[in-house]
Design a protein around this motif. Structure first.
Motif, PDB file in Angstrom:
ATOM      1  N   ILE A  24      -9.165  -2.377  -4.049  1.00 33.58           N
ATOM      2  CA  ILE A  24      -9.603  -1.489  -2.466  1.00 33.58           C
ATOM      3  C   ILE A  24      -9.438  -0.257  -2.942  1.00 33.58           C
ATOM      4  O   ILE A  24     -10.311   0.746  -3.251  1.00 33.58           O
ATOM      5  CB  ILE A  24      -9.441  -2.066  -1.534  1.00 33.58           C
ATOM      6  CG1 ILE A  24      -9.789  -3.689  -1.567  1.00 33.58           C
ATOM      7  CG2 ILE A  24     -10.356  -1.375  -0.496  1.00 33.58           C
ATOM      8  CD1 ILE A  24     -11.579  -3.800  -1.819  1.00 33.58           C
ATOM      9  N   PRO A  25      -8.498   0.940  -3.028  1.00 37.87           N
ATOM     10  CA  PRO A  25      -7.990   1.885  -3.272  1.00 37.87           C
ATOM     11  C   PRO A  25      -8.097   2.518  -4.586  1.00 37.87           C
ATOM     12  O   PRO A  25      -8.224   3.664  -4.563  1.00 37.87           O
ATOM     13  CB  PRO A  25      -6.475   2.503  -2.370  1.00 37.87           C
ATOM     14  CG  PRO A  25      -6.021   0.827  -2.131  1.00 37.87           C
ATOM     15  CD  PRO A  25      -7.135  -0.296  -2.854  1.00 37.87           C
ATOM     16  N   GLY A  83      -5.986 -10.263   2.845  1.00 40.00           N
ATOM     17  CA  GLY A  83      -6.378 -10.955   2.659  1.00 40.00           C
ATOM     18  C   GLY A  83      -7.836 -10.540   3.078  1.00 40.00           C
ATOM     19  O   GLY A  83      -9.231 -11.228   2.694  1.00 40.00           O
ATOM     20  N   ASP A  84      -7.414 -10.062   3.842  1.00 42.69           N
ATOM     21  CA  ASP A  84      -8.438 -10.104   5.286  1.00 42.69           C
ATOM     22  C   ASP A  84      -9.210  -8.672   5.418  1.00 42.69           C
ATOM     23  O   ASP A  84      -9.779  -8.152   6.992  1.00 42.69           O
ATOM     24  CB  ASP A  84      -8.369 -10.288   6.431  1.00 42.69           C
ATOM     25  CG  ASP A  84      -7.289 -11.742   6.507  1.00 42.69           C
ATOM     26  OD1 ASP A  84      -8.869 -13.360   6.526  1.00 42.69           O
ATOM     27  OD2 ASP A  84      -6.536 -13.647   5.974  1.00 42.69           O
ATOM     28  N   GLY A  85      -9.072  -7.451   4.774  1.00 42.46           N
ATOM     29  CA  GLY A  85     -10.210  -6.174   4.494  1.00 42.46           C
ATOM     30  C   GLY A  85      -9.433  -6.173   6.191  1.00 42.46           C
ATOM     31  O   GLY A  85      -9.958  -4.845   6.642  1.00 42.46           O
ATOM     32  N   GLU A  99     -13.217   3.354   1.487  1.00 42.57           N
ATOM     33  CA  GLU A  99     -12.756   1.997   1.678  1.00 42.57           C
ATOM     34  C   GLU A  99     -11.866   2.092   2.968  1.00 42.57           C
ATOM     35  O   GLU A  99     -11.508   0.899   3.367  1.00 42.57           O
ATOM     36  CB  GLU A  99     -12.285   1.575   0.148  1.00 42.57           C
ATOM     37  CG  GLU A  99     -13.354   1.975  -1.123  1.00 42.57           C
ATOM     38  CD  GLU A  99     -13.703   2.866  -1.280  1.00 42.57           C
ATOM     39  OE1 GLU A  99     -13.285   3.413  -1.009  1.00 42.57           O
ATOM     40  OE2 GLU A  99     -14.131   3.085  -2.499  1.00 42.57           O
ATOM     41  N   ARG A 109     -13.023   2.001   6.074  1.00 41.28           N
ATOM     42  CA  ARG A 109     -13.615   0.416   6.610  1.00 41.28           C
ATOM     43  C   ARG A 109     -12.284  -0.245   6.615  1.00 41.28           C
ATOM     44  O   ARG A 109     -12.303  -1.054   8.201  1.00 41.28           O
ATOM     45  CB  ARG A 109     -14.835   0.262   6.065  1.00 41.28           C
ATOM     46  CG  ARG A 109     -15.521   1.407   5.826  1.00 41.28           C
ATOM     47  CD  ARG A 109     -16.941   0.326   5.409  1.00 41.28           C
ATOM     48  NE  ARG A 109     -16.786   0.845   3.659  1.00 41.28           N
ATOM     49  CZ  ARG A 109     -17.376   1.516   2.982  1.00 41.28           C
ATOM     50  NH1 ARG A 109     -18.254   2.522   3.314  1.00 41.28           N
ATOM     51  NH2 ARG A 109     -17.262   1.475   1.638  1.00 41.28           N
ATOM     52  N   ALA A 110     -11.208  -0.132   6.153  1.00 38.29           N
ATOM     53  CA  ALA A 110     -10.694  -0.503   6.302  1.00 38.29           C
ATOM     54  C   ALA A 110      -9.346  -0.995   7.385  1.00 38.29           C
ATOM     55  O   ALA A 110      -9.415  -1.317   8.128  1.00 38.29           O
ATOM     56  CB  ALA A 110      -8.993  -0.766   5.559  1.00 38.29           C
ATOM     57  N   ASN A 163     -11.354  -1.642  10.678  1.00 40.58           N
ATOM     58  CA  ASN A 163     -11.472  -3.160  10.678  1.00 40.58           C
ATOM     59  C   ASN A 163     -10.519  -3.668  11.302  1.00 40.58           C
ATOM     60  O   ASN A 163      -9.700  -4.721  12.201  1.00 40.58           O
ATOM     61  CB  ASN A 163     -11.239  -4.010   9.078  1.00 40.58           C
ATOM     62  CG  ASN A 163     -12.798  -4.234   8.996  1.00 40.58           C
ATOM     63  OD1 ASN A 163     -13.650  -3.732   9.353  1.00 40.58           O
ATOM     64  ND2 ASN A 163     -12.554  -4.235   6.871  1.00 40.58           N
ATOM     65  N   GLU A 213     -14.788 -10.027   3.521  1.00 42.80           N
ATOM     66  CA  GLU A 213     -13.750  -9.105   4.429  1.00 42.80           C
ATOM     67  C   GLU A 213     -13.356  -7.959   3.570  1.00 42.80           C
ATOM     68  O   GLU A 213     -13.783  -7.283   4.024  1.00 42.80           O
ATOM     69  CB  GLU A 213     -12.288  -9.812   4.125  1.00 42.80           C
ATOM     70  CG  GLU A 213     -12.924 -10.489   5.535  1.00 42.80           C
ATOM     71  CD  GLU A 213     -13.027 -11.932   5.318  1.00 42.80           C
ATOM     72  OE1 GLU A 213     -13.064 -12.549   3.760  1.00 42.80           O
ATOM     73  OE2 GLU A 213     -13.187 -13.088   5.756  1.00 42.80           O
ATOM     74  N   LEU A 253     -14.627  -3.313   3.503  1.00 45.65           N
ATOM     75  CA  LEU A 253     -14.256  -2.402   2.944  1.00 45.65           C
ATOM     76  C   LEU A 253     -14.457  -1.713   1.681  1.00 45.65           C
ATOM     77  O   LEU A 253     -14.775  -0.391   1.586  1.00 45.65           O
ATOM     78  CB  LEU A 253     -12.696  -2.548   1.944  1.00 45.65           C
ATOM     79  CG  LEU A 253     -11.965  -2.916   3.404  1.00 45.65           C
ATOM     80  CD1 LEU A 253     -10.307  -3.404   2.764  1.00 45.65           C
ATOM     81  CD2 LEU A 253     -11.855  -2.832   4.872  1.00 45.65           C
ATOM     82  N   ARG A 254     -15.100  -2.635   0.409  1.00 44.19           N
ATOM     83  CA  ARG A 254     -15.873  -0.949  -0.587  1.00 44.19           C
ATOM     84  C   ARG A 254     -16.975  -0.855  -0.677  1.00 44.19           C
ATOM     85  O   ARG A 254     -17.069   0.107  -1.610  1.00 44.19           O
ATOM     86  CB  ARG A 254     -15.566  -2.544  -1.863  1.00 44.19           C
ATOM     87  CG  ARG A 254     -16.043  -2.071  -2.893  1.00 44.19           C
ATOM     88  CD  ARG A 254     -15.298  -2.493  -4.307  1.00 44.19           C
ATOM     89  NE  ARG A 254     -14.063  -1.559  -4.647  1.00 44.19           N
ATOM     90  CZ  ARG A 254     -12.861  -1.328  -4.588  1.00 44.19           C
ATOM     91  NH1 ARG A 254     -13.326  -2.632  -6.195  1.00 44.19           N
ATOM     92  NH2 ARG A 254     -11.691  -0.522  -5.865  1.00 44.19           N
TER      93      ARG A 254
END
Lengths: 284, 230
Positions: free
Chosen positions: A108-109, A123-125, A267, A270-271, A274, B127, B131-132
């Protein structure tokens, strides 16, 4: 003069004598131990208010530790010798099925190497923890920790009570103390012993950045932290070399929109959104 | 069967006219299983010790996200870090031994028609897609959904999902640590063959991702062939 044998140092022939003998052993200190209260740690990081400490411990070479910490807790790992290797797994303490996902933490990064600003993603964002300070820069999210099979091949022994314990063997015990089993141990990351990938994909061991480096994390959710301090699997030394690991934690604040790191990448933002969404709904 | 209309938004499938090459097993032998996995769908099967599973990339550059479990003890499962550490390499290619969480060989790559496969990038999920790509993709299908659905058929759940392998997917790690899913190295009909070193339960998600190049933005079928080598 030869020291007397342990047997000769104790008078334990009656319950009262045994009790006195046991109680006489209190109040000692050693090189690796937890400090209680945490504010009594002689290794409290400079600039921290001792009264805010919630964790003060020196993890033995080949030892492990584990703790549940509140959302917002700042956790610091110090490598005083350049030979520590902190193998970490983190979980959402409220729902431990939510746990470190190393693939997402690298993907993701868009960055395989851990450092300041890097999130440890589930694993859940969501962000389980953020790396907020790092004076080492030598970490690894590829190799995980050693297994019994690896250490038996490399050192001839992997027993957790032996001289060359495997990291997985220790993490299995740490997990078990929170009702978790082998199936609950995902790939782990390690701090203080770096690995780099060359153009052919070869994994090369960098080793440490030397003595007296540290890494700080912020717990973005209530966090179960498992730590095993064992030799990195790719450590090329024939001997099993690992130094003590200092762990301290103190009360703090989870990452929010006013923190510079909140919006450093879309990213990541948004993480954090969440994560905050989950925390708000749960009343954390 | 008459076609009914539906208001459900489902994932994309391959474009009309896409080249498809179904190929054959990469190693000769008695075929004991031969199944076709539609785009977006999960699959699972048991490959007994000594048998060889060929996965055909029928349409080319279709990521097959894959997890493996010891059938005798599902707590022993595929481990990315153990596989990488024992190979001392970040990529999966011919000869790579796919190892378990206990460091033991689960499967070995015995045939391979592309340069390398990925085992760093993990699986897409609803999920992580938020993010992406943003929260607007939350209702896109993802591999983690496929894994959960297929795992549940074998008594496995979210605790059993770990970092996985991605057949036919390309994730380079650059010198500064930059890493990401880029255009694939495969083509229609390219294959990989893995030999089971113990009885292994294999879960595969035929990746439905439409926001990155892991399936060339054109999800195509996979073919799974298990043979008893001759």
């Amino acid at each position: 003069m030869a020291l007397s044998a342990p047997r000769d140092q104790h008078t334990t022939d009656t319950v009262l004598n045994a009790r006195s003998d046991a109680r006489a052993q209190g109040g000692q200190s050693t090189e690796w131990m937890p400090y209680l209260p945490a504010s009594s740690s002689p290794f409290a990081p400079a600039g921290t208010d001792p009264a805010s400490l919630v964790w003060g411990e020196v993890v033995a070479p080949g030892g492990y530790t584990h703790k549940v910490v509140a959302r917002g807790t700042r956790i610091r790992f110090d490598d005083p010798t350049g030979n520590a290797c902190a193998n970490l797994v983190v979980y959402n303490a409220l729902e431990p099925t939510e746990r470190l996902n190393v693939a997402d933490t690298q993907k993701i990064p868009w960055q395989a190497y851990l450092g300041a600003g890097h999130p440890l993603l589930s694993g859940d964002g969501r962000v389980l923890a953020s790396i907020v300070a790092d004076t080492s820069g030598r970490h690894d999210a590829f190799c995980g920790t050693s297994t019994d099979a690896w250490n038996e091949r490399k050192y001839g022994d992997s027993r957790p009570e032996g001289p060359t314990p495997s990291g997985r063997g220790l993490l299995v015990k740490a997990a078990a103390k929170h009702g978790l089993g082998r199936r609950d141990l995902p790939p782990s990351i390690s701090l203080f012993q770096g690995v780099r990938v060359d153009s052919d994909g070869q994994l090369g061991w960098q080793g440490s950045a030397g003595a007296r480096t540290y890494v700080e994390l912020v717990a973005e959710l209530p966090l179960l932290v498992l730590v095993a301090n064992v030799a990195h699997p790719l450590d090329p030394r024939t001997d099993y070399v690992v130094g003590p690991l200092h762990v301290h934690a103190w009360r703090g604040r989870a990452t929010g929109p006013t923190d510079a790191r909140f919006g450093t990448a879309p990213e990541l933002e948004r993480a954090y959104l969440n994560t905050i969404d989950y925390a708000e709904a749960r009343g954390l | 069967m008459t076609m009914i209309s539906s208001t459900v938004p489902v994932g994309a499938s391959f474009a009309a006219g896409s080249e498809l090459d179904w190929a054959q097993s990469l190693v000769p032998g008695l075929v004991v299983l031969d199944e076709r996995v539609p785009p977006n769908a999960p699959w699972s099967g048991v490959v007994a010790a000594g048998q060889v599973l060929t996965i055909v990339d029928v349409g080319g550059n279709q990521s097959g996200d894959c997890l493996m479990y010891n059938t005798a003890d599902h707590e022993e499962r595929y481990s990315v870090p153990d596989t990488l550490t024992w190979e001392q390499n970040a990529y999966v290619s011919t000869g790579t031994v796919l190892r378990s969480s206990e460091g033991r060989p689960l499967m070995t790559v015995v045939g391979n028609e592309i340069d390398r496969h990925d085992t760093i990038g993990g699986a897409c999920s609803k999920e992580s897609n938020t993010l992406r790509y943003g929260h607007h993709v939350m209702y896109h299908h993802g591999c983690r959904e496929n894994f959960l659905a297929e795992a549940s058929r074998h008594g496995l759940g979210v605790r059993d999902l770990v970092s996985n392998l991605n057949w036919f997917m390309n994730v380079p790690v650059e010198t500064d640590g930059a890493l990401g899913i880029v255009d694939g190295l495969s083509a229609p009909g390219r294959r990989v063959a893995v030999r089971a070193e113990m009885d292994v339960l294999v879960l595969v998600s035929n990746c439905p991702q439409m926001n990155n190049p892991c399936n060339d933005f054109n999800p195509t079928p996979l073919r799974m062939i298990v043979v008893e080598p001759s």
